[in-house]
Design an enzyme around this catalytic site. Structure first.
Site, mmCIF file in Angstrom:
data_model
loop_
_atom_site.group_PDB
_atom_site.id
_atom_site.type_symbol
_atom_site.label_atom_id
_atom_site.label_comp_id
_atom_site.label_asym_id
_atom_site.label_seq_id
_atom_site.Cartn_x
_atom_site.Cartn_y
_atom_site.Cartn_z
ATOM 1 N N SER B 124 0.840 -1.194 0.000
ATOM 2 C CA SER B 124 0.000 0.000 0.000
ATOM 3 C C SER B 124 0.872 1.240 0.000
ATOM 4 O O SER B 124 2.000 1.225 0.496
ATOM 5 C CB SER B 124 -0.858 -0.017 1.271
ATOM 6 O OG SER B 124 -1.414 1.262 1.517
ATOM 7 N N TYR B 148 -0.815 -0.053 10.185
ATOM 8 C CA TYR B 148 -1.068 -0.743 8.912
ATOM 9 C C TYR B 148 0.102 -0.537 7.947
ATOM 10 O O TYR B 148 0.607 -1.491 7.344
ATOM 11 C CB TYR B 148 -2.363 -0.195 8.307
ATOM 12 C CG TYR B 148 -2.680 -0.685 6.911
ATOM 13 C CD1 TYR B 148 -3.214 -1.949 6.694
ATOM 14 C CD2 TYR B 148 -2.477 0.145 5.807
ATOM 15 C CE1 TYR B 148 -3.528 -2.384 5.413
ATOM 16 C CE2 TYR B 148 -2.791 -0.289 4.525
ATOM 17 C CZ TYR B 148 -3.310 -1.552 4.332
ATOM 18 O OH TYR B 148 -3.614 -1.971 3.067
ATOM 19 N N LYS B 152 2.554 -3.432 6.541
ATOM 20 C CA LYS B 152 2.705 -3.661 5.102
ATOM 21 C C LYS B 152 4.173 -3.563 4.695
ATOM 22 O O LYS B 152 4.672 -4.326 3.867
ATOM 23 C CB LYS B 152 1.857 -2.653 4.311
ATOM 24 C CG LYS B 152 0.382 -3.015 4.258
ATOM 25 C CD LYS B 152 0.165 -4.226 3.347
ATOM 26 C CE LYS B 152 -1.206 -4.832 3.484
ATOM 27 N NZ LYS B 152 -1.326 -6.095 2.738
#
Lengths: 322, 322
Positions: B124, B148, B152
């Protein structure tokens, strides 16, 4: 203050401990207790002012780490690592110690209620990988090319995230290659950088596995201890969310390192350096950074060595005092 | 070929599966079997050509992952993730799925003898964090500002290292924010980017929590499927050690997004967008990237959407066909 050094039997960890024990203070505050942890017992003893507890174990064992953190030290220095050569050779061991071990420390802190210590994490310039900028800046991509570098970088990401969440007050310092390491070579692929100074000064031959035009980034053991002490006591607010910094070092080619050795110790010393090209080490070193612009670290007060002859002279002084 | 999609019930995962089932091929090769895995059963069925197995479970359970990998799929698409908003709210869950789950997949592959599948990992743009370059290049530091994003990025580092070691042939694609997501909002903090298009087109009000001058980076669901299919079949050799790429997208401000909505659907649609500033979402979005120069991805054949009105028209077409 209560301190914990994880990796206290290593060259830098023990030197850090000795410096703290010498002054009995950290950042001007008296140190009452120091736990010196490593996979083997560190050669350290209590002083009049500081109670030293030497403990050995494995950071990949969560219960061991929980026990260490339950003492709620004010400052935790995390220097424990499987070095680059060994982490490359033993994939499981590298991840178990360098990733899981680091995560255990961070999680053990999170499990304690109302506990937010300063955590000083030693990272490495191995978080960078070729191709590079000519001088690597503080916004250059961290793209490691070894398992050790990947593991160190994962630790940086965890440290940043746990710090951002307020779990602890973390700072990561990317150490240059430390020269001159005393004693026997460890399993780091970078070991020869010390060997080509240390062995000739002791009248022994040393193998040089790479070419003379290889450029690399260096700091002395004294500078490394200085980085750690500064990291333990500085204001971390100016770092924002990016809590890991490339430490200031000296950029020299092998030819320049040998010229410094000649300046300090003469042609006889340099004659002990034997060129024995090793393609494995050449390959690893080819993926390593050569030069940096460590502007952020300089802006918050970290200081590099003066020059390479000074590093060699400090080593000679250390050997005389050992 | 045998394929495995982990995260097959999600919007992008299911769409990828449907596209593969439609053609019955991947990169020109016939697909015999597709396992569609997710935390809930994916709404997918076998076709004349492709045997589909729908399986549900949790990637944070190593035994479950071992079972999936024991089928030795030729290509593994790993799209499963706890999204940004939820990973920020539930620290343990985010690390369990996004870090441990990813590592379980990679380790399960390593545990198989003579097995080196293609692994396509969805990363991402949340791996980047402010302050940014004006247009973020492929050598800019990945400094995530959410759990997050950190998770990632750790997945990217693992993917690079496992690929470098020859354990599998990995490629990571950093998806732009996908618009227009159909259906109900998920827990991603980026959900409003779809909401301000989707809801007005359905005659409903939508809340806009950020300012009109916020700039962001977008791709359509069709483009995302295109990225995944290309990643599954392309030659990875040109990527070298850096196997994770920022996918090409479109950079627009909210004002430009609303202008595109007006162009496609008129003033009435735009009137449904209600400005309801939300400081939490504003704060998260302030740490997100705005624009990229995805030169590497373009050089190896990844393709962006043509323009934003096309993205909106594709969504209208999808809704009509749903």
């Amino acid at each position: 203050m209560k301190l914990l050094i994880i990796g206290a039997a290593g060259m830098v960890g023990r030197r850090l401990a000795l410096e703290i024990l010498k002054t009995g203070t950290l950042g001007g505050n008296p140190v009452d207790a120091l736990t010196a942890f490593d996979v083997v017992p560190a050669d350290l003893s209590s002083t009049d002012r500081v109670q030293v507890t030497v403990q050995s174990g494995d950071v990949s064992d969560r219960a061991t780490v929980d026990g260490l953190i339950a003492q709620r030290p004010d400052v935790i220095f995390h220097l424990a690592a499987i070095v680059s050569g060994e982490a490359e050779a033993d994939f499981d061991k590298g991840y178990a110690i360098n990733l899981d071990g680091t995560r255990h420390i961070f999680e053990a802190i999170r499990a304690q209620a109302d506990y937010h210590p300063r955590v000083v994490y030693t990272s490495s310039i191995a978080v960078f990988g070729a191709p590079f900028e000519e001088k690597i800046t503080d916004t250059f991509i961290t793209a490691p090319m070894t398992s050790y570098g990947a593991q160190k970088m994962i630790g940086e990401l965890l440290l940043n995230d746990y710090s951002r969440k307020g779990i602890f007050d973390g700072i990561g310092i990317r150490l240059p290659t430390i020269v001159v390491r005393p004693g026997k070579p460890n399993k780091a692929a970078s070991g020869f950088f010390s060997g080509i100074i240390r062995e000739p000064l002791a009248g022994l031959d040393a193998e040089l596995p790479v070419d003379d035009d290889v450029r690399h980034w260096f700091a002395s053991p004294d500078a490394a201890v200085g980085f750690l002490l500064h990291a333990a006591t500085m204001d971390t607010a100016p770092l924002g969310a990016r809590r890991c910094l490339t430490m200031p070092g000296l950029s020299l080619t092998i030819a320049e390192v040998l010229a410094a050795l000649r300046e300090v110790s003469g042609d006889g010393a340099v004659a002990h350096v034997r060129r024995v090209p090793n393609d494995t080490i050449r390959g690893i070193v080819a993926g390593w950074p050569r030069d940096f612009d460590p502007a952020r670290a300089l802006s918050v007060g970290f200081k590099a060595d003066a020059d390479f002859p000074s590093i060699i002279r400090a080593h000679i002084r250390d050997m005389a005092n050992a």
